[in-house]
Motif scaffolding. Structure first.
Motif, PDB file in Angstrom:
ATOM      1  N   GLN A   1       0.789  -1.075   0.015  1.00  0.00           N
ATOM      2  CA  GLN A   1       0.041   0.011  -0.039  1.00  0.00           C
ATOM      3  C   GLN A   1       0.898   1.252  -0.125  1.00  0.00           C
ATOM      4  N   GLY A   2       2.055   1.264   0.613  1.00  0.00           N
ATOM      5  CA  GLY A   2       2.998   2.260   0.352  1.00  0.00           C
ATOM      6  C   GLY A   2       2.700   3.560   1.772  1.00  0.00           C
ATOM      7  N   PRO A   3       3.721   4.184   1.667  1.00  0.00           N
ATOM      8  CA  PRO A   3       3.516   5.261   2.753  1.00  0.00           C
ATOM      9  C   PRO A   3       2.515   6.175   2.669  1.00  0.00           C
ATOM     10  N   ILE A   4       1.932   6.461   1.458  1.00  0.00           N
ATOM     11  CA  ILE A   4       0.637   7.365   1.498  1.00  0.00           C
ATOM     12  C   ILE A   4      -0.431   6.920   2.240  1.00  0.00           C
ATOM     13  N   TRP A   5      -0.689   5.499   2.074  1.00  0.00           N
ATOM     14  CA  TRP A   5      -1.647   4.987   2.587  1.00  0.00           C
ATOM     15  C   TRP A   5      -1.391   4.692   4.385  1.00  0.00           C
ATOM     16  N   ASP A   6      -0.044   4.462   4.599  1.00  0.00           N
ATOM     17  CA  ASP A   6       0.440   4.499   5.798  1.00  0.00           C
ATOM     18  C   ASP A   6      -0.114   5.990   6.634  1.00  0.00           C
ATOM     19  N   TRP A   7       0.296   6.951   5.893  1.00  0.00           N
ATOM     20  CA  TRP A   7      -0.152   8.355   6.475  1.00  0.00           C
ATOM     21  C   TRP A   7      -1.609   8.640   6.559  1.00  0.00           C
ATOM     22  N   LEU A   8      -2.201   8.095   5.486  1.00  0.00           N
ATOM     23  CA  LEU A   8      -3.748   8.079   5.543  1.00  0.00           C
ATOM     24  C   LEU A   8      -4.354   7.485   6.559  1.00  0.00           C
ATOM     25  N   ILE A   9      -3.822   6.250   6.777  1.00  0.00           N
ATOM     26  CA  ILE A   9      -4.496   5.523   8.254  1.00  0.00           C
ATOM     27  C   ILE A   9      -4.152   6.196   9.617  1.00  0.00           C
ATOM     28  N   ARG A  10      -2.976   6.695   9.445  1.00  0.00           N
ATOM     29  CA  ARG A  10      -2.599   7.529  10.984  1.00  0.00           C
ATOM     30  C   ARG A  10      -3.380   8.590  10.975  1.00  0.00           C
ATOM     31  N   ASN A  11      -3.820   9.130  10.025  1.00  0.00           N
ATOM     32  CA  ASN A  11      -4.758  10.372  10.234  1.00  0.00           C
ATOM     33  C   ASN A  11      -6.069  10.211   9.607  1.00  0.00           C
ATOM     34  N   ALA A  12      -6.633   8.998   9.794  1.00  0.00           N
ATOM     35  CA  ALA A  12      -7.749   8.558   9.362  1.00  0.00           C
ATOM     36  C   ALA A  12      -9.034   9.382   9.410  1.00  0.00           C
ATOM     37  N   PRO A  13      -9.287   9.890  10.719  1.00  0.00           N
ATOM     38  CA  PRO A  13     -10.636  10.491  10.819  1.00  0.00           C
ATOM     39  C   PRO A  13     -10.575  11.915   9.982  1.00  0.00           C
ATOM     40  N   ASP A  14      -9.697  12.567  10.342  1.00  0.00           N
ATOM     41  CA  ASP A  14      -9.327  13.849   9.495  1.00  0.00           C
ATOM     42  C   ASP A  14      -9.595  13.646   7.825  1.00  0.00           C
ATOM     43  N   SER A  15      -8.545  12.789   7.591  1.00  0.00           N
ATOM     44  CA  SER A  15      -8.420  12.411   6.063  1.00  0.00           C
ATOM     45  C   SER A  15      -9.627  12.135   5.563  1.00  0.00           C
ATOM     46  N   PHE A  16     -10.515  10.919   6.054  1.00  0.00           N
ATOM     47  CA  PHE A  16     -11.466  10.618   5.356  1.00  0.00           C
ATOM     48  C   PHE A  16     -12.676  11.509   5.252  1.00  0.00           C
ATOM     49  N   ASN A  17     -12.922  12.218   6.329  1.00  0.00           N
ATOM     50  CA  ASN A  17     -14.011  13.177   6.569  1.00  0.00           C
ATOM     51  C   ASN A  17     -13.869  14.556   5.580  1.00  0.00           C
ATOM     52  N   ARG A  18     -12.348  14.749   5.495  1.00  0.00           N
ATOM     53  CA  ARG A  18     -12.159  15.871   4.510  1.00  0.00           C
ATOM     54  C   ARG A  18     -12.680  15.477   2.987  1.00  0.00           C
ATOM     55  N   MET A  19     -13.062  14.050   2.954  1.00  0.00           N
ATOM     56  CA  MET A  19     -13.317  13.649   1.470  1.00  0.00           C
ATOM     57  C   MET A  19     -14.817  13.213   1.546  1.00  0.00           C
ATOM     58  N   GLY A  20     -15.677  13.543   2.604  1.00  0.00           N
ATOM     59  CA  GLY A  20     -16.784  13.432   2.582  1.00  0.00           C
ATOM     60  C   GLY A  20     -17.428  12.391   3.416  1.00  0.00           C
ATOM     61  N   ALA A  21     -16.584  11.605   3.986  1.00  0.00           N
ATOM     62  CA  ALA A  21     -17.115  10.285   4.522  1.00  0.00           C
ATOM     63  C   ALA A  21     -17.510  10.763   6.138  1.00  0.00           C
ATOM     64  N   ASN A  22     -17.946   9.683   6.693  1.00  0.00           N
ATOM     65  CA  ASN A  22     -18.588   9.874   7.982  1.00  0.00           C
ATOM     66  C   ASN A  22     -17.869   8.874   8.855  1.00  0.00           C
ATOM     67  N   TYR A  23     -16.637   9.084   8.986  1.00  0.00           N
ATOM     68  CA  TYR A  23     -15.678   7.772   9.372  1.00  0.00           C
ATOM     69  C   TYR A  23     -16.209   7.382  11.011  1.00  0.00           C
ATOM     70  N   LYS A  24     -16.599   6.478  11.238  1.00  0.00           N
ATOM     71  CA  LYS A  24     -17.008   5.827  12.482  1.00  0.00           C
ATOM     72  C   LYS A  24     -18.126   6.646  13.102  1.00  0.00           C
ATOM     73  N   GLY A  25     -18.925   7.511  12.452  1.00  0.00           N
ATOM     74  CA  GLY A  25     -19.816   8.304  12.965  1.00  0.00           C
ATOM     75  C   GLY A  25     -21.124   7.718  12.857  1.00  0.00           C
ATOM     76  N   HIS A  26     -22.169   8.108  13.692  1.00  0.00           N
ATOM     77  CA  HIS A  26     -23.580   7.673  13.437  1.00  0.00           C
ATOM     78  C   HIS A  26     -24.186   8.540  12.230  1.00  0.00           C
ATOM     79  N   GLY A  27     -25.274   7.820  11.611  1.00  0.00           N
ATOM     80  CA  GLY A  27     -26.052   8.365  10.680  1.00  0.00           C
ATOM     81  C   GLY A  27     -25.476   7.970   9.104  1.00  0.00           C
ATOM     82  N   PRO A  28     -25.881   8.754   8.077  1.00  0.00           N
ATOM     83  CA  PRO A  28     -25.245   8.252   6.873  1.00  0.00           C
ATOM     84  C   PRO A  28     -24.232   8.790   6.543  1.00  0.00           C
TER      85      PRO A  28
END
Length: 234
Positions: free
Chosen positions: A139-166
């Motif tokens: 997966q490489g270093p970019i994925w490593d960084w992405l996972i270490r900063n998961a909540p902020d990274s994914f939510n910036r892309m419009g996700a609801n990381y581990k949140g309630h609701g849709p």
């Protein structure tokens, strides 16, 4: 007799009528272009109803190459479906424990303990935090960084990381997970999981390898990384 058991599977009944061995299924099969795999031969072996050949098939890597795209079904002039035959063969291989005799078959334990477990625990086949660098260094270093900063990274892309609701990557409600587990219990999937564990444990004992319920045990690491590099079509 194994053939009698195989014939009871509805996928066998639906998948094999009167094969004329034309090879159209092999010609259209994506797996056949990559692996040493020939769905025409699967149908031929099953039509012969030879118990010895059936056992060899159940112990082989061959039945694990199919991607279940069902291209064979769409092109067969007799409306056969080698993809369905493969499903029936895989089930029989898992029930008998013969899957532990091949490299690709043994990897059923890896699927069960990763994707199979994640479905029941999180409601997802794949969940970002489970794709660790230790298990997936490709997966490489970019994925490593992405996972270490998961909540902020994914939510910036419009996700609801581990949140309630849709939203993507949302937390699946407990009642939904409980319902999913109940489905596994009622349909026999949970019992099937136990069969895979049971036969895998027996194989680990034969090989003299340490075996426990984690993905860190010696046997799991062995099957997860094994690749004799003899699978591809030359």
């Amino acid at each position: 007799m194994l053939f009698e058991r195989l014939k009871q599977d509805i996928r066998y009944q639906e998948g094999l009528g009167a094969c004329l061995n034309c090879g159209t299924c092999t010609a259209i099969c994506p797996a056949a272009t990559v692996y040493d795999y020939d769905p025409r031969m699967i149908a031929e072996i099953l039509q012969q109803q030879d118990e010895t050949q059936l056992v060899a098939l159940l112990k082989s890597n061959t039945i694990w190459y199919c991607g279940e795209c069902m291209s064979c079904k769409t092109r067969c002039p007799r409306n056969n479906a080698p993809g369905l035959l493969i499903q029936a063969l895989r089930k029989l291989s898992q029930e008998t424990g013969y899957f532990t005799e091949s490299e690709k078959g043994r990897q059923q334990l890896a699927i069960k303990r990763t994707v199979g477990t994640w479905i029941l625990e999180k409601g997802y086949c794949l969940f970002a935090e489970n794709i660790t660098m230790e298990m997936h260094p490709e997966q490489g270093p970019i994925w490593d960084w992405l996972i270490r900063n998961a909540p902020d990274s994914f939510n910036r892309m419009g996700a609801n990381y581990k949140g309630h609701g849709p939203g993507a990557l949302r937390a699946i409600p407990k009642e939904s997970l409980d319902e999913l587990k109940a489905i596994f219990e009622v349909t026999g999937a949970s019992d099937f999981y136990e069969l895979i564990e049971k036969h895998s444990k027996q194989k680990a004992s034969e090989l003299g390898m340490q075996f426990d319920e984690t993905i860190d045990c010696e046997y799991f690491r062995y099957i997860y990384t094994a690749n004799d590099e003899n699978h591809n079509r030359l």
